[in-house]
Design an enzyme around this catalytic site. Structure first.
Site, PDB file in Angstrom:
ATOM      1  N   GLU A 139       0.839  -1.209   0.000  1.00  0.00           N
ATOM      2  CA  GLU A 139       0.000   0.000   0.000  1.00  0.00           C
ATOM      3  C   GLU A 139       0.870   1.255   0.000  1.00  0.00           C
ATOM      4  OE1 GLU A 139      -2.544  -0.831  -1.121  1.00  0.00           O
ATOM      5  OE2 GLU A 139      -4.219  -0.748   0.264  1.00  0.00           O
ATOM      6  N   THR A 191      -5.371   7.431  -5.718  1.00  0.00           N
ATOM      7  CA  THR A 191      -5.508   7.494  -4.259  1.00  0.00           C
ATOM      8  C   THR A 191      -4.642   8.613  -3.688  1.00  0.00           C
ATOM      9  OG1 THR A 191      -6.012   5.157  -4.133  1.00  0.00           O
ATOM     10  CG2 THR A 191      -5.221   6.168  -2.121  1.00  0.00           C
TER      11      THR A 191
HETATM   12  N1  HSE Z   1      -8.609   4.698   3.319  1.00  0.00           N
HETATM   13  C1  HSE Z   1      -7.973   4.909   2.052  1.00  0.00           C
HETATM   14  C2  HSE Z   1      -8.397   6.245   1.492  1.00  0.00           C
HETATM   15  C3  HSE Z   1      -8.340   3.799   1.121  1.00  0.00           C
HETATM   16  O1  HSE Z   1      -9.596   6.529   1.520  1.00  0.00           O
HETATM   17  O2  HSE Z   1      -7.546   6.988   1.033  1.00  0.00           O
HETATM   18  C4  HSE Z   1      -7.662   3.923  -0.202  1.00  0.00           C
HETATM   19  O3  HSE Z   1      -7.867   2.743  -0.911  1.00  0.00           O
END
Ligand code: HSE
Length: 316
Positions: A139, A191
């Protein structure tokens, strides 16, 4: 450190794993809540060899890095091999059915699947918590930060709460039967960008509303209370900012709720949108509504009607 029993290592045998899509945040629980879905799922194949190195191939046509340090599955495996303190070879073939950048935990599926498969072939020296830690390295490669809200439900299945990342404190939550409708409008939301646009401070009044909703949602899951789940699916902090990146978001949300959805919102960092329903026919109606909205907007899309996946990454 975990000791590896050399006699338990399975060389030369190829295993296949299924890695579920996940919905992170579950509306109000930014970075702390997530759930696994039965559809879509990636497929991976892994073989251990005595020729050191991690060799990654993709059979899906996506242009993803094959250098292990740059690849989410590779980065997770590098962390695992370092903890295992062994020099072996890993051949990994990835078939992605979860489109990268969809907001459905595509990177988490790759890193979670890789470490679960490797752990199995090494004779299961690591706990599920260890595997979550290794997979978080993936991640970091994908979004620049270690977060576990996709990885944890991907590995454990069901609905999970990350009470804390450092130190890792995972709570697996029971939840009632629910149907999940997802629309993935085919637009790109990275993201890292979707995190960058967030405000760094929140107002106390918003924080109070948000933690009321998180507590309500968790209690609703544990008590099988659909009304409480529905009332708690509200995000006053992240969604107002991020939803601007997703055309059609407000209409999907309002029309889905009119059709009987318990509620829903942005899946992870988007652009996918998910809606929870108590009944299968409501979930199907919502898929039709989503299709109408994106057809009229002229944006390509994919919809899924699915259920919670309670198993997590599965070795076939
Ligand atoms: N919690 C993270 C976000 C998940 O919302 O940025 C990203 O996949």
């Amino acid at each position: 450190m975990n000791t590896i029993n050399p006699a338990a290592i399975i060389y030369g045998h190829t295993i296949q794993v299924e890695c579920p899509a996940t919905v992170a945040n579950l509306v109000c629980g930014f970075d702390i809540l997530g759930m696994a879905l039965n559809h879509p799922q990636d497929i991976m194949e892994m073989t251990l060899t005595d020729k050191p190195g991690i060799r990654i191939t993709h059979t899906d046509g996506y242009d993803l890095p094959s250098d292990p340090a740059q690849n989410v599955a590779g980065a997770a495996l590098l962390d695992l091999l370092q903890a295992a303190d062994i020099s072996i070879g890993i051949d990994l073939s990835i078939t992605k059915m979860i489109k990268p950048g969809s907001g459905l935990g595509s990177s988490a599926a790759s890193s979670a699947g890789a470490v679960v498969a490797a752990n199995h072939l090494l004779g299961n020296p690591f706990s599920k918590e260890d595997l979550v830690r290794f997979a978080m390295a993936g991640e970091k490669v994908a979004s620049g930060v270690k977060h576990a809200d996709n990885i944890t439900p991907c590995i454990l299945g069901g609905v999970t709460l990350i009470r804390s990342i450092f130190p890792l404190d995972i709570v697996q939550l029971s939840a009632p039967q629910m149907y999940v409708t997802v629309v993935h409008p085919q637009i790109e939301v990275r993201t890292s960008d979707a995190r960058q646009i967030l405000r760094k401070e929140v107002l106390l009044k918003d924080a109070i509303k948000q933690w009321g909703n998180i507590a309500g949602l968790v209690a609703g899951f544990l008590k099988n209370d659909y009304g409480l789940i529905s009332r708690s699916l509200e995000d006053v902090i992240i969604e107002p900012v991020r939803s601007m990146l997703i055309p059609g978001f407000d209409e999907v949300k309002s029309r889905s709720k009119e059709a009987g959805a318990l509620g829903g919102g942005i899946s992870g960092s988007g652009p996918s949108i998910f809606m929870l329903s108590q009944h299968a026919d409501t979930a199907e109606t919502i898929a039709t509504i989503m299709q109408e909205i994106y057809t009229s907007l002229g944006i390509d899309f994919k919809t899924y009607v699915t259920t919670l996946n309670n198993q997590g990454v599965k070795i076939l």
